[in-house]
Design a protein around this motif. Structure first.
Motif, PDB file in Angstrom:
ATOM      1  N   ALA A  74       0.708  -1.222   0.051  1.00  0.00           N
ATOM      2  CA  ALA A  74      -0.117  -0.064  -0.053  1.00  0.00           C
ATOM      3  C   ALA A  74       0.977   1.303  -0.023  1.00  0.00           C
ATOM      4  O   ALA A  74       0.586   2.335  -0.775  1.00  0.00           O
ATOM      5  CB  ALA A  74      -0.968   0.190   1.220  1.00  0.00           C
ATOM      6  N   GLY A  75       1.891   1.392   0.832  1.00  0.00           N
ATOM      7  CA  GLY A  75       2.893   2.375   0.727  1.00  0.00           C
ATOM      8  C   GLY A  75       3.558   2.581  -0.346  1.00  0.00           C
ATOM      9  O   GLY A  75       3.646   3.635  -1.117  1.00  0.00           O
ATOM     10  N   LEU A  76       3.802   1.480  -1.413  1.00  0.00           N
ATOM     11  CA  LEU A  76       4.612   1.649  -2.588  1.00  0.00           C
ATOM     12  C   LEU A  76       3.559   2.031  -3.601  1.00  0.00           C
ATOM     13  O   LEU A  76       3.796   3.132  -4.369  1.00  0.00           O
ATOM     14  CB  LEU A  76       5.178   0.307  -2.941  1.00  0.00           C
ATOM     15  CG  LEU A  76       6.438  -0.059  -2.375  1.00  0.00           C
ATOM     16  CD1 LEU A  76       7.010  -1.195  -2.782  1.00  0.00           C
ATOM     17  CD2 LEU A  76       7.603   0.840  -2.428  1.00  0.00           C
ATOM     18  N   ILE A  77       2.154   1.715  -3.373  1.00  0.00           N
ATOM     19  CA  ILE A  77       1.449   2.154  -4.469  1.00  0.00           C
ATOM     20  C   ILE A  77       0.896   3.793  -4.354  1.00  0.00           C
ATOM     21  O   ILE A  77       0.762   4.369  -5.218  1.00  0.00           O
ATOM     22  CB  ILE A  77       0.107   1.138  -4.508  1.00  0.00           C
ATOM     23  CG1 ILE A  77       0.601  -0.106  -4.817  1.00  0.00           C
ATOM     24  CG2 ILE A  77      -1.219   1.800  -5.136  1.00  0.00           C
ATOM     25  CD1 ILE A  77      -0.743  -1.136  -4.695  1.00  0.00           C
ATOM     26  N   GLY A  78       0.993   3.905  -3.009  1.00  0.00           N
ATOM     27  CA  GLY A  78       0.510   5.332  -2.547  1.00  0.00           C
ATOM     28  C   GLY A  78       1.604   6.439  -3.170  1.00  0.00           C
ATOM     29  O   GLY A  78       1.604   7.395  -3.584  1.00  0.00           O
ATOM     30  N   VAL A  79       2.918   5.892  -2.921  1.00  0.00           N
ATOM     31  CA  VAL A  79       4.175   6.704  -3.426  1.00  0.00           C
ATOM     32  C   VAL A  79       4.128   6.908  -4.919  1.00  0.00           C
ATOM     33  O   VAL A  79       4.374   7.992  -5.428  1.00  0.00           O
ATOM     34  CB  VAL A  79       5.472   6.138  -2.815  1.00  0.00           C
ATOM     35  CG1 VAL A  79       6.651   6.724  -3.494  1.00  0.00           C
ATOM     36  CG2 VAL A  79       5.648   6.301  -1.529  1.00  0.00           C
ATOM     37  N   ALA A  80       3.830   5.595  -5.306  1.00  0.00           N
ATOM     38  CA  ALA A  80       3.815   5.707  -6.947  1.00  0.00           C
ATOM     39  C   ALA A  80       2.516   6.694  -7.668  1.00  0.00           C
ATOM     40  O   ALA A  80       2.652   7.252  -8.548  1.00  0.00           O
ATOM     41  CB  ALA A  80       3.617   4.491  -7.580  1.00  0.00           C
ATOM     42  N   ALA A  81       1.625   6.701  -6.747  1.00  0.00           N
ATOM     43  CA  ALA A  81       0.250   7.529  -7.365  1.00  0.00           C
ATOM     44  C   ALA A  81       0.426   8.893  -6.980  1.00  0.00           C
ATOM     45  O   ALA A  81      -0.398   9.768  -7.285  1.00  0.00           O
ATOM     46  CB  ALA A  81      -1.042   7.027  -6.581  1.00  0.00           C
ATOM     47  N   LEU A  82       1.539   9.538  -6.083  1.00  0.00           N
ATOM     48  CA  LEU A  82       1.624  10.834  -6.065  1.00  0.00           C
ATOM     49  C   LEU A  82       1.847  11.688  -7.029  1.00  0.00           C
ATOM     50  O   LEU A  82       2.716  11.276  -8.093  1.00  0.00           O
ATOM     51  CB  LEU A  82       2.915  10.947  -4.829  1.00  0.00           C
ATOM     52  CG  LEU A  82       2.794  10.738  -3.404  1.00  0.00           C
ATOM     53  CD1 LEU A  82       4.026  10.592  -2.715  1.00  0.00           C
ATOM     54  CD2 LEU A  82       1.712  11.455  -2.926  1.00  0.00           C
ATOM     55  N   PRO A  83       1.305  12.743  -7.227  1.00  0.00           N
ATOM     56  CA  PRO A  83       1.820  13.385  -8.514  1.00  0.00           C
ATOM     57  C   PRO A  83       3.193  13.928  -8.747  1.00  0.00           C
ATOM     58  O   PRO A  83       3.563  14.167  -7.551  1.00  0.00           O
ATOM     59  CB  PRO A  83       0.800  14.868  -8.268  1.00  0.00           C
ATOM     60  CG  PRO A  83       0.440  14.901  -7.015  1.00  0.00           C
ATOM     61  CD  PRO A  83       0.503  13.456  -6.260  1.00  0.00           C
ATOM     62  N   GLU A  84       3.652  14.200  -9.865  1.00  0.00           N
ATOM     63  CA  GLU A  84       4.832  14.557  -9.995  1.00  0.00           C
ATOM     64  C   GLU A  84       5.246  16.108  -9.456  1.00  0.00           C
ATOM     65  O   GLU A  84       4.439  16.899 -10.013  1.00  0.00           O
ATOM     66  CB  GLU A  84       5.736  14.210 -11.306  1.00  0.00           C
ATOM     67  CG  GLU A  84       6.934  14.587 -11.623  1.00  0.00           C
ATOM     68  CD  GLU A  84       7.379  13.964 -13.120  1.00  0.00           C
ATOM     69  OE1 GLU A  84       8.311  14.827 -13.588  1.00  0.00           O
ATOM     70  OE2 GLU A  84       6.650  13.387 -13.416  1.00  0.00           O
TER      71      GLU A  84
END
Length: 86
Positions: A74-84
């Motif tokens: 969940a943390g990795l998916i959350g970090v990957a979903a952050l806007p650039e």
């Protein structure tokens, strides 16, 4: 934050060492041509006639291990979903 990488590397190294070098096995191999008779609580028995009275189940992962993997995913998916950010 400066200690995160050395700590992570040392933990990975410690895990590698723990997996590479075998510890005590807890059992002794039977010498070739050994005596098949063993003294048990029920008297003398031949060990080649012993039958296990239980079924071996496949190992089930501990719920804490599953929870840790879920939190990491969940943390990795959350970090990957952050806007650039630019």
């Amino acid at each position: 934050m400066r200690l995160a990488m050395p700590l992570l590397v040392s933990l990975i190294f410690a895990g590698w060492v723990a997996c590479t070098f075998p510890g005590p096995s807890g059992h002794f191999d039977e010498p070739l041509g050994g005596n098949p008779w063993r003294r048990t609580v029920d008297g003398w028995e031949r060990n080649d006639r012993w039958q296990p009275d239980f079924q071996v189940e496949p190992p089930v992962p501990h719920p804490a291990i599953v929870a840790v993997w879920q939190v990491l995913a969940a943390g990795l998916i959350g970090v990957a979903a952050l806007p650039e950010q630019r």
